[in-house]
Design an enzyme around this catalytic site. Structure first.
Site, PDB file in Angstrom:
ATOM      1  N   ASP A   1       0.808  -0.819  -0.147  1.00  0.00           N
ATOM      2  CA  ASP A   1       0.034   0.617   0.070  1.00  0.00           C
ATOM      3  C   ASP A   1       1.432   1.070   0.005  1.00  0.00           C
ATOM      4  O   ASP A   1       1.144   1.612   0.834  1.00  0.00           O
ATOM      5  CB  ASP A   1      -0.920  -0.304   1.503  1.00  0.00           C
ATOM      6  CG  ASP A   1      -1.996   0.927   1.742  1.00  0.00           C
ATOM      7  OD1 ASP A   1      -2.309   1.819   0.627  1.00  0.00           O
ATOM      8  OD2 ASP A   1      -2.800   0.992   2.482  1.00  0.00           O
TER       9      ASP A   1
ATOM     10  N   HIS B   1      -4.498   4.221   6.145  1.00  0.00           N
ATOM     11  CA  HIS B   1      -3.466   3.476   5.536  1.00  0.00           C
ATOM     12  C   HIS B   1      -2.110   4.211   6.269  1.00  0.00           C
ATOM     13  O   HIS B   1      -1.771   5.434   7.007  1.00  0.00           O
ATOM     14  CB  HIS B   1      -3.486   4.524   3.577  1.00  0.00           C
ATOM     15  CG  HIS B   1      -4.390   3.778   3.577  1.00  0.00           C
ATOM     16  ND1 HIS B   1      -4.423   3.142   3.017  1.00  0.00           N
ATOM     17  CD2 HIS B   1      -5.550   5.015   2.890  1.00  0.00           C
ATOM     18  CE1 HIS B   1      -5.942   2.701   2.306  1.00  0.00           C
ATOM     19  NE2 HIS B   1      -6.249   3.617   2.758  1.00  0.00           N
TER      20      HIS B   1
END
Lengths: 605, 605
Positions: free
Chosen positions: B240, B413
């Site tokens: 990610d 995130h």
């Protein structure tokens, strides 16, 4: 986009109608369904003797289109005349400018337009407005004067303006009002605040400002400048709110410049610096630093070139011979001697940086040894285009330094700590936050209250067009019930006028769902179609792949027309058109989940 | 916008033409100027034995539309199937979805679609894609399973899908490939990474993740989860990149929640909390905190209601009877016992918060004793609408707490520090940043190199459709020359297909300058117009105020047609139409500085 050689067409809303204007205008159209009604802007009740009016005509519901009016007795002073760039909400519109109807109604009282500094949001609406308000004399600092004159050259059809250059500490008498300029720190030279003397006390207008400071202690110069103003009997302080939401003090420009200097000093390859053209101080200092480290400078982008040309004329920039070179001559020098100063750090599609990033620049091909410095913040609304710029720049595997990873940008507006310091220095009885969105103004007002600068009841948060009156010899301040005309004025190509809601709404619908035009020719004798209807469509669906749906649409039009016409003597085209619009609209929605604008053209032969 | 009860129309680009499609399609149209050319997507060379292919079909040039393909031997595994919301650049388009042509060509090899977690950018394209790729079994965690099933109910015409719920640490054999799920921390429960076993080592796909940590020290659980994966022989880590540009560690969700708890505890009036519906953990905790402090909760907004309903089904939320109340019953309780949890913190026009701010909410009238908490960040592109929301909220003189003034939001995130920690734990030979714009991927790649995680030559930064091959028994990784079809696939109403450039371009032009349709009827015998032409225009200028220009346009059309027709036998309509378009376009540009799409309709009678 600059309009040249063409007089803007000013649409006068006194002759405007309240009809929707939605139906296409045809040649021999019938009378519109709604009658034409003249809408006249009501004339605001004249000011009473002894009262002071403050009317923000722009800049208190947005960042941009700044204009503030001060009225006392027979005299009106207008401060600033900016435009605002617009957003996706108003597609196709070039700019929004202040609504100056109130000034037009009171033209004879206007003594001057006073400009605090030369940024577009304070000067750029002058060509659209100055002659509408009777071409009063303009007073501005040196750089602002040069920028205004430059801007007026883009409107050669307009009559001469009367502009006078003023300096900080200068005093003027305009009608019965005295004004005094004072120096403020901002990102463009010759930025000034203005104090307006009235019998009840002074109205202090900050203009855009920040403070020069060291570790949040303002410099002596700031103490001197603001202290001088603070000595007066100040009634109202109107203050910049753009960064009121940010706590503390802004990063000093000197610190920013020293960080940039480090980058310039250490660059082992080409350096491409993207910056706002409005940041005069920084642009000038970058060129000076380039000279210090023996680099050549390539200027890329019209606005940077223009503004530096003006800095040269003003004597603020005296580059050595040979410092500034053309992009085409870059390759004569080793990469570590090249500094490119470019526009486009907001990701503007056709600006220099984006052209480089997209490999569309004629002379500059980026490579992995280059460093790009984005010495700018992201203007709200530009996040996606800046991201696209970064993506495209990174395709060249170069290095990017931006304001989130290094202190290489600081804006021109003071943060809350600075604003509170200045408000305290001014020490006015009343307070009006200005230059910002409503939320910024409210936060600024709240801070002024919480910091004990001014009592809650002495704060006013206006809208564009609000009329603030200071009454009873300065003991009462309030927003009166009447409002100056404040409908949004847009520049749309050569057309200037108030919100054309219908047009804007149509543009929005067209952008989403497109248009679907149906052309049917009826045989007036038989009530049958002469041939299968024609269909023209744009922005709706990909027609080549929708042949079946088109055929069904034609059949539906045919059926609609012929069913309608069957019983009609004579044929009523309005009914037929309405039915086509309804039936086709429904059909297309069902088929595509889109709602194009459906326009029926029905001809009888 | 949810499409119901209607099968999406999938436009197949094998029958597409290279003609522009720009001219309106008419009934008995002549043959198009350019011939129809069949464009066939070239079939990519099949994978060679022993090689591994990794193909990101979406999510490496944007944040959204995530889909990653792993291929080895006869087996293909597909990871995630998300959509992307779109921007002003693609007006009218609902979503962008991955281009799955490569998968359609290799349908027979697909063993499964594996979902890492239940967010829309990982699941929402399933209805558009699953049957196109042969309806393979779907494996997903519990919450994701429920969300996918819920989403499928919006497409009742589609055949059943085959979905199986899996848990962290579960192992599956799919074809000849083994996979293993592992728990990751994210803002929605049951988020997982997946490790794919191949003979040359494992491919580890992170899914979206952050780390639970205390002062930047990951918790024991993180050490356990990632440590377990790190034990394997890992060949490639796909990680990610969404927050790779941000240094350090993200703010722990626990800290955010404790700040929100303080606000809830101390609220002396109504509390209105705006949050992302995707933040399951936070929504659940807010309801639990409301119960702790004896408050009633009103849920406002469809997505929050839906997601909390799913949390209830999953047993993650067990509200006490009476905690959740309807907005209409709010006034039965004192303000300090009310907590409203609402959608719309991004300033979406019709969402609950904006309706409250605009005084359009049926039951909730804001007042100055209310506190609004915006527990969310601003999604890039939404800055202007969020500013508008704040402006409108402040009109009520209430208090606003947002993420810039208080730590009340943290995204799902991990930041660079977390990403580097995880990459080190995984210890794979190769590295591929994923889930983000190209610039984010490049920064992530750079960080991995600079932190000594992986050598530069072992990093690959792909585009959508890039085919990464791991060859020579895992000793070589490269992007091969061939590319999987990667043209952008858009959902536009019921239509799904690749970039309809013509339609999008028309929509953009229509949005800026509108359309101008001219209808002229020629007498075929005389070559004269039967009557003055009709004009229909939308989104161009305000017609009511442009009568003179309209009349001039009609005259110009008449002159153009009659001049043209004079020497023609028979009359060539194409020439006449082209001349009308050119002459009128030029005339309107000169008059208005706008370039509407000009469409001539010329009929002969």
């Amino acid at each position: 986009m600059i309009k040249k050689n063409n007089a803007p067409i000013r649409r006068d809303n006194t002759t405007k109608t309240n009809a929707t204007g939605k139906t296409g205008v045809k040649n021999k159209r019938k009378s519109p369904k709604k009658p034409f009604v003249k809408r006249q802007d009501p004339k605001v009740t004249p000011i009473a003797e002894g009262n002071i009016r403050i009317i923000p005509l722009g800049g208190v519901e947005e960042v941009g289109q700044n204009m503030t009016v001060v009225e006392y007795g027979d005299d009106i002073l207008v401060f600033d005349c900016g435009f605002q760039f617009v957003s996706e909400e108003t597609p196709g519109i070039d700019y929004i400018i202040p609504n100056t109807k109130y000034l037009e109604q009171n033209k004879h009282k206007i003594r001057a337009l006073i400009i605090t500094h030369g940024h577009l949001d304070h000067i750029a609406a002058i060509p659209y407005i100055i002659h509408e308000i009777g071409n009063p004399p303009i007073y501005a600092g040196n750089i602002a004067t040069l920028l205004i004159k430059k801007r007026m050259t883009e409107f050669p059809h307009l009559a001469e303006i009367d502009i006078k250059t003023v300096k900080p500490k200068e005093k003027l008498r305009l009608g019965k009002l005295g004004i005094k300029f004072f120096e403020v720190a901002h990102s463009i030279p010759d930025s000034m605040g203005v104090s307006v003397e009235t019998p009840h006390g002074n109205i202090v207008i900050s203009g855009d400002y920040k403070l020069e400071h060291v570790n949040e202690v303002p410099t002596q110069k700031e103490y001197d400048n603001w202290g001088e103003i603070g000595k007066d009997n100040n009634l109202l302080f109107i203050s910049d709110s753009t960064n009121a939401e940010m706590q503390g003090f802004s990063i000093p420009e000197k610190y920013i410049q020293s960080n940039i200097e480090e980058i310039i000093k250490n660059a082992s390859g080409r350096l491409i610096i993207g910056a706002f053209a409005s940041q005069f101080h920084r642009l000038i200092s970058i060129i000076e630093m380039a000279e210090k480290y023996n680099k050549k400078v390539v200027l890329e982008g019209r606005s940077i070139k223009t503004n530096l040309e003006i800095a040269k004329i003003a004597g603020l920039l005296i580059p050595k011979e040979g410092t500034l070179i053309q992009a085409k001559d870059m390759n004569q020098f080793p990469p570590d001697r090249i500094l490119v100063l470019a526009t486009g750090a907001q990701g503007e599609e056709f600006a220099a940086l984006m052209r480089m990033a997209n490999k569309k620049h004629k002379f500059i091909q980026l490579n992995k040894r280059d460093t790009v410095v984005l010495s700018s913040s992201v203007v709200p609304g530009n996040e996606i285009s800046v991201r696209k710029l970064m993506d495209n720049l990174y395709r060249h595997d170069l290095k990017i330094i931006h304001y989130k990873v290094s202190d290489i940008h600081s804006g021109g507006h003071g943060r809350q700590g600075e604003l509170m310091w200045a408000a305290k220095m001014v020490g006015a009885k009343y307070f009006m936050p200005s230059y910002g969105n409503h939320s910024m103004l409210k936060v600024h007002a709240q801070a002024a209250k919480e910091n004990g600068i001014v009592k809650e009841e002495n704060i006013v948060v206006p809208d564009n067009g609000s009329i603030i009156e200071i009454q009873e010899k300065g003991t009462v301040m309030k927003i009166i019930k009447e409002k100056a005309p404040s409908n949004v004025i847009m520049v749309d190509g050569f057309s200037i006028g108030d919100m054309q809601e219908v047009v804007i709404r149509d543009r929005q619908t067209l952008a989403q769902d497109g248009i679907f035009v149906v052309i049917a020719t009826i045989d007036l004798k038989t009530g049958k179609l002469r041939k299968s209807p024609d269909i023209i469509s744009r922005g709706f669906v990909y027609l080549r792949e929708s042949q079946e749906m088109l055929q069904q649409s034609r059949n539906l039009v045919k059926k609609t027309v012929e069913d309608d016409a069957k019983g009609m003597k004579p044929i009523d085209f309005d009914i037929i058109k309405k039915d086509i619009t309804d039936n086709i609209g429904r059909f297309l929605l069902k088929k595509t989940d889109k709602r194009p604008i459906v326009i029926p053209v029905v001809l009888g032969v």
